[in-house]
Design a protein around this motif. Sequence first.
Motif, PDB file in Angstrom:
ATOM      1  N   THR A 167      49.605 -13.914  75.988  1.00 19.95           N
ATOM      2  CA  THR A 167      50.394 -14.076  74.806  1.00 19.95           C
ATOM      3  C   THR A 167      49.576 -14.695  73.841  1.00 19.95           C
ATOM      4  OG1 THR A 167      52.311 -14.417  76.538  1.00 19.95           O
ATOM      5  CG2 THR A 167      52.561 -15.274  73.993  1.00 19.95           C
ATOM      6  N   ASP A 168      49.715 -14.126  72.826  1.00 24.72           N
ATOM      7  CA  ASP A 168      48.964 -14.743  71.494  1.00 24.72           C
ATOM      8  C   ASP A 168      50.050 -15.510  70.785  1.00 24.72           C
ATOM      9  OD1 ASP A 168      47.708 -15.031  69.205  1.00 24.72           O
ATOM     10  OD2 ASP A 168      48.239 -13.218  68.130  1.00 24.72           O
ATOM     11  N   ARG A 169      49.705 -16.921  70.816  1.00 27.04           N
ATOM     12  CA  ARG A 169      50.614 -17.815  70.318  1.00 27.04           C
ATOM     13  C   ARG A 169      50.913 -17.557  68.704  1.00 27.04           C
ATOM     14  NH1 ARG A 169      47.873 -20.825  74.296  1.00 27.04           N
ATOM     15  NH2 ARG A 169      49.185 -22.196  75.469  1.00 27.04           N
ATOM     16  N   THR A 170      50.024 -16.671  67.848  1.00 23.14           N
ATOM     17  CA  THR A 170      50.144 -16.720  66.715  1.00 23.14           C
ATOM     18  C   THR A 170      51.409 -15.630  66.315  1.00 23.14           C
ATOM     19  OG1 THR A 170      48.648 -14.859  66.240  1.00 23.14           O
ATOM     20  CG2 THR A 170      47.946 -17.123  66.055  1.00 23.14           C
ATOM     21  N   GLY A 171      51.628 -14.679  67.440  1.00 23.32           N
ATOM     22  CA  GLY A 171      52.518 -13.597  67.022  1.00 23.32           C
ATOM     23  C   GLY A 171      52.230 -12.254  66.491  1.00 23.32           C
ATOM     24  N   LYS A 172      50.777 -12.336  66.161  1.00 20.54           N
ATOM     25  CA  LYS A 172      50.158 -11.203  65.513  1.00 20.54           C
ATOM     26  C   LYS A 172      49.984 -10.074  66.649  1.00 20.54           C
ATOM     27  CE  LYS A 172      47.553 -13.829  62.512  1.00 20.54           C
ATOM     28  NZ  LYS A 172      46.102 -14.169  61.874  1.00 20.54           N
ATOM     29  N   ALA A 173      49.925 -10.344  68.066  1.00 24.35           N
ATOM     30  CA  ALA A 173      49.521  -9.453  68.929  1.00 24.35           C
ATOM     31  C   ALA A 173      50.781  -9.180  69.886  1.00 24.35           C
ATOM     32  CB  ALA A 173      48.467  -9.513  69.615  1.00 24.35           C
ATOM     33  N   VAL A 174      50.928  -8.119  70.433  1.00 27.40           N
ATOM     34  CA  VAL A 174      51.891  -7.815  71.477  1.00 27.40           C
ATOM     35  C   VAL A 174      51.453  -8.436  72.788  1.00 27.40           C
ATOM     36  CG1 VAL A 174      53.254  -5.719  72.579  1.00 27.40           C
ATOM     37  CG2 VAL A 174      52.342  -5.495  70.339  1.00 27.40           C
ATOM     38  N   LYS A 175      52.591  -8.880  73.487  1.00 23.59           N
ATOM     39  CA  LYS A 175      52.415  -9.615  74.730  1.00 23.59           C
ATOM     40  C   LYS A 175      52.188  -8.410  75.811  1.00 23.59           C
ATOM     41  CE  LYS A 175      55.785 -12.411  76.407  1.00 23.59           C
ATOM     42  NZ  LYS A 175      56.704 -13.062  76.857  1.00 23.59           N
ATOM     43  N   THR A 176      51.300  -8.866  76.583  1.00 28.31           N
ATOM     44  CA  THR A 176      50.631  -7.835  77.446  1.00 28.31           C
ATOM     45  C   THR A 176      50.442  -8.256  78.675  1.00 28.31           C
ATOM     46  OG1 THR A 176      49.118  -6.725  75.557  1.00 28.31           O
ATOM     47  CG2 THR A 176      48.549  -6.104  77.704  1.00 28.31           C
ATOM     48  N   SER A 177      50.705  -7.276  79.947  1.00 31.48           N
ATOM     49  CA  SER A 177      50.813  -7.727  81.224  1.00 31.48           C
ATOM     50  C   SER A 177      50.129  -6.453  82.050  1.00 31.48           C
ATOM     51  CB  SER A 177      52.074  -7.942  81.994  1.00 31.48           C
ATOM     52  OG  SER A 177      52.936  -6.948  81.805  1.00 31.48           O
TER      53      SER A 177
ATOM     54  N   GLY B 283      66.168  -9.238  85.091  1.00 35.01           N
ATOM     55  CA  GLY B 283      65.772 -10.174  84.168  1.00 35.01           C
ATOM     56  C   GLY B 283      64.521 -11.130  84.518  1.00 35.01           C
ATOM     57  N   GLU B 284      64.469 -11.261  85.990  1.00 46.39           N
ATOM     58  CA  GLU B 284      63.172 -12.069  86.449  1.00 46.39           C
ATOM     59  C   GLU B 284      62.109 -11.489  86.117  1.00 46.39           C
ATOM     60  OE1 GLU B 284      64.961 -11.621  90.442  1.00 46.39           O
ATOM     61  OE2 GLU B 284      65.050 -13.753  90.539  1.00 46.39           O
ATOM     62  N   TYR B 285      61.818 -10.338  85.278  1.00 51.71           N
ATOM     63  CA  TYR B 285      60.640  -9.643  85.130  1.00 51.71           C
ATOM     64  C   TYR B 285      60.625  -9.554  83.521  1.00 51.71           C
ATOM     65  CZ  TYR B 285      59.756  -8.482  89.920  1.00 51.71           C
ATOM     66  OH  TYR B 285      59.469  -8.410  91.124  1.00 51.71           O
ATOM     67  N   ASP B 286      61.435 -10.265  82.827  1.00 51.01           N
ATOM     68  CA  ASP B 286      61.628 -10.127  81.232  1.00 51.01           C
ATOM     69  C   ASP B 286      60.316 -10.686  80.769  1.00 51.01           C
ATOM     70  OD1 ASP B 286      63.718  -8.769  81.039  1.00 51.01           O
ATOM     71  OD2 ASP B 286      65.340 -10.498  80.682  1.00 51.01           O
ATOM     72  N   LYS B 287      59.632 -11.815  81.095  1.00 52.03           N
ATOM     73  CA  LYS B 287      58.617 -12.564  81.006  1.00 52.03           C
ATOM     74  C   LYS B 287      57.419 -11.461  80.756  1.00 52.03           C
ATOM     75  CE  LYS B 287      58.108 -14.528  85.310  1.00 52.03           C
ATOM     76  NZ  LYS B 287      59.391 -14.276  85.832  1.00 52.03           N
ATOM     77  N   PHE B 288      57.306 -10.523  81.222  1.00 48.52           N
ATOM     78  CA  PHE B 288      56.265  -9.631  81.576  1.00 48.52           C
ATOM     79  C   PHE B 288      56.211  -8.668  80.209  1.00 48.52           C
ATOM     80  CE2 PHE B 288      56.288 -10.556  86.139  1.00 48.52           C
ATOM     81  CZ  PHE B 288      55.223 -11.430  85.993  1.00 48.52           C
ATOM     82  N   PHE B 289      57.238  -8.621  79.357  1.00 52.95           N
ATOM     83  CA  PHE B 289      57.573  -7.538  78.259  1.00 52.95           C
ATOM     84  C   PHE B 289      57.433  -8.364  77.092  1.00 52.95           C
ATOM     85  CE2 PHE B 289      58.887  -5.568  82.176  1.00 52.95           C
ATOM     86  CZ  PHE B 289      58.245  -4.369  82.323  1.00 52.95           C
ATOM     87  N   PRO B 290      57.369  -7.726  75.965  1.00 50.20           N
ATOM     88  CA  PRO B 290      57.663  -8.206  74.598  1.00 50.20           C
ATOM     89  C   PRO B 290      58.853  -8.358  74.288  1.00 50.20           C
ATOM     90  CG  PRO B 290      56.177  -6.375  74.472  1.00 50.20           C
ATOM     91  CD  PRO B 290      56.611  -6.128  75.842  1.00 50.20           C
ATOM     92  N   ALA B 291      59.234  -9.766  73.710  1.00 50.82           N
ATOM     93  CA  ALA B 291      60.389 -10.084  73.409  1.00 50.82           C
ATOM     94  C   ALA B 291      61.251  -9.064  72.041  1.00 50.82           C
ATOM     95  CB  ALA B 291      60.671 -11.621  72.882  1.00 50.82           C
TER      96      ALA B 291
END
Length: 436
Positions: free
Chosen positions: A102-112, A164-172
């Motif tokens: 996760t890029d804390r600046t929000g510039k990049a897409v969350k990736t798993s 829902g338990e896997y939501d954390k692995f996807f972009p919000a």
Amino acid sequence: MASRSSVRTCVGALLALFALIVAGLVSPATAATSTGKLKGVITLNGAPVNFAKVQLYRSAQDEDGDDVAPPTRLKTDNTDSSGRYSFSGLKVKDYNYTLLVTDRTGKAVKTSRSIRPKAGKTVTDNVHLKLGATVRGALTTSDGRSPAGLTVGVKAFFGNERGGEYDKFFPALTTTVKADGTFRLSGLPGADYDAAFVADGPKVEQCYDLVTGSLAECAKNDPVQIQHQKLTLAAGEVRTLPTVTVTKFAPPATRLTGKVTDTSGKALKGIKVRLSSPDDGTKTFTRSSGRFTVNEALRAGTYTVRYDDPKNVWASQYLGGGPDKSVRQTVVVTPGQPVRNLDTKLKSIATAKISTTPGNGSAKVAFQIKRKATGSAPSGTLTLSYQSISKTVTVAKGKATVKLSGLPKGTLSLVADYSGTGSTAEFSKIVKVTVR
């Protein structure tokens, strides 16, 4: 020649080491090769990403390599100024690993991605993040209430299909509106989206009409509205949506309460209670006291209440009746007005062992019935029928034998109807028998 003192010291050390091995704190030579290491560099557009959050999740796997439980977070690292991260001590056997960046600046897409550590080795996995898009804007409310807590999001054709338990692995894909009405949703993949929407909870939702710059019903079948609501975002784009006024809000929460017991009054825990209407519905489970509470923003309407036992011990039934939908009591929900005393008493499911004896133009069927909750043998009556041929007998200590005569030759489907008792549910079963 070594002194006795030095010998005793050496033996003592060996015994201590052996004790540690037995205790599992130190293993033999294989200990060094039973775990692996992971390292890599996180980049965006070819440049290292500083202070990115890198999380490692682990889940146990079955013989086929599939997860047997949702992954749990194992370790977290923050990239350094060169974008580097590392993890060590990763057990290799019987585990699946997922790396989440996760890029804390929000510039990049969350990736798993899935990771495969190797015993005794260091695996290098570099992650090249994709530039994310941003949607921002502001909104007001038609009734003057604060917009804080409303949800703004986008509808995507892709996403999490595992729950829902896997939501954390996807972009919000959603964000919460601030008190001043502004919102910002960053890190979205560059893609085509079905719509951008505003929601006051899961029950009420409106979509942006990007042509008129207002909110409308979310399109389903209207081709024109579908085109008006489609949103295309490019990687790195910052899209400002038109300022809109929200006109639809969720109804106030309705509190519904009740209690589920067996026929003797004993509380039943874990019974699923489901409320449903043509337009809405929800479910909950009973507590150890047998009581349940629903506190939700339900739409006004007439609801049915159904009780089901996930363990399949207690027979399903509707409020005010048995399993038959035609015998049930409905509940009228007025948003914000409490509904009490949705109580019911469940009967035990009845199980039956059935044996058949075919004859010439006849069939004999023996039943051994048990009450599933206790294993006891109930009473009652049992009717066996084939078309217009029928016979009813008394069930004594769970046993009944019925003989039907005048049957045609061939393989027949007989119908067995058990009456049940005050504490044991009725049943209807098909009995296959071959008549000579």
